[in-house]
Design an enzyme around this catalytic site. Sequence first.
Site: not given
Ligand code: GLA
Length: 722
Positions: A193, A360-361, A470-474, A542
Site C-alpha cells: 500500500w 469520496d467515501d 470511483k469504484w473502490d475495493m479495499n 493513495d
Molecule cells: C481507499 C482509496 C482512497 C479513498 C479511501 C476512502 O483507500 O484508495 O482514495 O477513496 O479508500 O475510504
Amino acid sequence: MTEIIIQDKLLHLRNDHVSYCMYLLEGGIPAHLYFGKRLAGINPAAVLRHYELPADGSFSLQGCALDHTPHEYPAFGLGDLREGAVSVRQKDGTRSVDLRVVKVETVEGKPGLSGLPATFGSSARTLFLHMKDALIGLEATLSYTMFDDVAGVVRSVSFKNVSDSELMIERAYSLCLELPDSRYDLITLSGAWSREREMIRRPLTMGEMRVSSLKGATSLHNSNMLFLARPETTEEQGEAIGAALVYSGNFTAAVHVDSHRTSRVLLGINDVDFAWKLAPGETFQTPEAVTVYSDAGLGGMSAQFHRVCAEHLVRGKYARAPRPILLNNWEATYFGFNEEKLLKIAKTAADVGVELFVLDDGWFGHRDSDNSSLGDWYVDTKKLPQGMKHLSDQVHAMGLKFGLWFEPEMISPDSDLYRAHPDWAIHIGGREGIQQRQQLTLDLSREDVQDYVYESVARHLAEDGIDYVKWDMNRNFSNIGSALLPADRQKELPHRYMLGLYRVLEKLVSSFPEVLFESCSSGGGRFDLGMLYYMPQTWCSDNTDALCRCQIQYSTSLVFPPFAMGSHVSAVPNHQTGRMTPIETRGNVAMSGCFGYELDLNTLCTEELEAVRRQIARVKEIRQTLLYGDFHRLLSPYEGNDTAWITVSKDKNEAVFMFTRALAKSFAYPPLVRLRGLDAQKAYTVAETGESYTGAELMNLGIAVKLPWGDAASVSWTLRSN
Ligand code: GLA
C-alpha cells in the site's frame, strides 16, 4: 498485415513486426520454435537440434523426450517433469493430460471472450489449435491472435469436457512461453500500500522465480505481469519480452529455468486456490495473456503495451476523450463533511477551472469512519439533508460535473445489509469472520449479490446526475467460502467472484455509457489490463507525494499509458510521507496522467492558488498530448536522483517534457537530458524558455535543465514545432 502461414507441420504467425512459430511434432504435440523479430521463414532444424529432438519431427513418449521439448501448452504428469500449464483431475483421481492437436483453424479478426475482459480489433488474425486428450475426453483450444499493429500475440485457452464423467480442472494457465536460453533479467512490479509497483530487476538463475497473488485481486503487492530483458537491455536498446494477464483476480507469473538453461514462462490464474468442476458438455475459458516483443529496449516494449491498451482494450466514450480535471474531497475532508463544506470546496475548484467535483467515501449509511455502512448505499441525510440530487444539481450549476465514490463489493458488519443478509459475505460457517478495515467482502459469485451491487450503483447513476464513478475495493479475501457453492465447487469461488464482478461492470458500463469510471483498490491494488477493459482510468496509489509518484508512475508506465493513470496534486505536508514539495512539482508529476486535485483549494495561499489556475489552464491546452501522446521514459528514479519523461503527440508537433530532481545538489551543472520520440527534422520551440532546437539536437545532444532551488525541484516544458 498479419499472416498465418501453415506449411505442413509448421505454423507461422507474423505481421510487419514479429513472428511466432510452432511446429507439430509427430502425434500432434505442438512445439514452440520462436517468438521474436519478424522472420521471412523458419527452418525448424535449429530449434529441434538445440533441444535434442529428432530433426524429422518424429516423436516418442519414451525416455525424456517430453521433458526437453519446448511445449506450447505443457501438462505435468507424463514425461515432462517441469511445472506445466494445465492439470486436470479425472474420476480415478489421476491428473495426467495428454493433449494432441487434432485440427488447426484460422479466422479473420479477434473473437471476444464471453464473460471476461478481452482485447478486440478487426485488423487481426487468429489461429486456433484444437487439441484433444482422447483418453479422458478433454478438448482444449489454444487461441493465438496477432494484431497488425502490435509486436506480440494474445493467447488464451478454452476447455470442453467431451467425456461422460466430471473432470476437475486444477490448473489452467493462460500462457506458456518457452525460450531457448535464460540470458535474461526478470523484471517484476512489487510493492505494498502506498508503494505500489516498485520495479525489481534481477538476473534469471536456474530454478524458479515467481510473483503471485492469492488476495482475491491483482493486489498492491504484485502485478500480474512480468518482463524479460537481456542483461544489456536499456530503455532504448536491446531485446525485451513482456507478458501481462487481462484479469484482475488471483494470479501467478513464473519463470522456470531448467538444467539446460532454457526458460519456461507461465502466466495465469493462481491454482493454489482454484479448481473448476467441468461437467460433461461444459466449457471453461481462461483469461487472456498479452505477450509483446521489442528489440528497441524497455521503451519499445512499453510502446507495444500502450498500443494494446489504447487500440485494443479501452472502450467507451472516454477511450479517446479528454479526461475532466477533477477535484476529490477525500484528503480535504476525509469523513468530516456536510453539504455546505463540500460546496465551498467545489466553488473554489470551479473558479480555478476544475471540471469535475468528486465526493469520496462517507456519504451513505452512517459512515463517519471506516467502521460501518458499506452495503447501505443510501444517502446519509445528516450530512446531505436534501439528498444527493440536490448536491449534484448545485455542483452542476457551478459548471462542474459531479462524481461519486462507491465500494460496491464490500459489506460492513455494521450495516443493514449485513443484518439482513449475513450469508452474502464471503465466509466460512462456524468460523469467526476476519475483518480488514472493519469490512467483509460480498460474495459476488452469487447472482443475487451481483444484482444487488448493480442496483445499488445504477440507482444513483440513473437518479442523481452522476457523471463519474470511483469504484473502490479495499480488502483482501479471507475465510474463503460461499454459502451457495457445493463442497466440490468451493475452490471456484475466487474466479467466480471475478466473473460476477465482470458481469456487473459490463452491465453498468453498457447501461451508463456517458459515465466515466475510475478503478481504485486502496490506491493501485487492481491496476491491471482486466479492469482497463471496463474503466479507462485507475487510481495509481493513495500515495500522492510527488517524489513517490515519480517512481510509481514511472514503473506503471511499463505497461500502462498516461491516460490509464489517475494522478492528483495533494496538500503538503503530504498525508502519506509528511514531505513538503513545491506545488509546481506536484502539478508537473500529476499532469502526466489523468490530472486532478486531492485537497481543499481554500487552504492554499494566493500564490499557490494562482499556480493551480495556471496548471489547469495549461493542462487544458496540452492534455490531448499528455494523455494520448507517445510516452517515453528518460531518466529512472530507480537508478538515481532524477526522473524524466516526455510525451510526444502522435503528429510529433507537440511534446511535454518533465524533469524532477529529488534532492538538490549544490554547485551542479544543469543536467543535459536527451529527449526521445521527436521528429529529428522538425524545429521545436520550448514555450517556457523561448529557445528553439531541432528534434535531432534535442534527441542527440539533449536539453539543459535549469532547475529551481530546493529539494523536489521540477520543470515541465511544452515543446512545439514551428
Ligand atoms: C481507499 C482509496 C482512497 C479513498 C479511501 C476512502 O483507500 O484508495 O482514495 O477513496 O479508500 O475510504
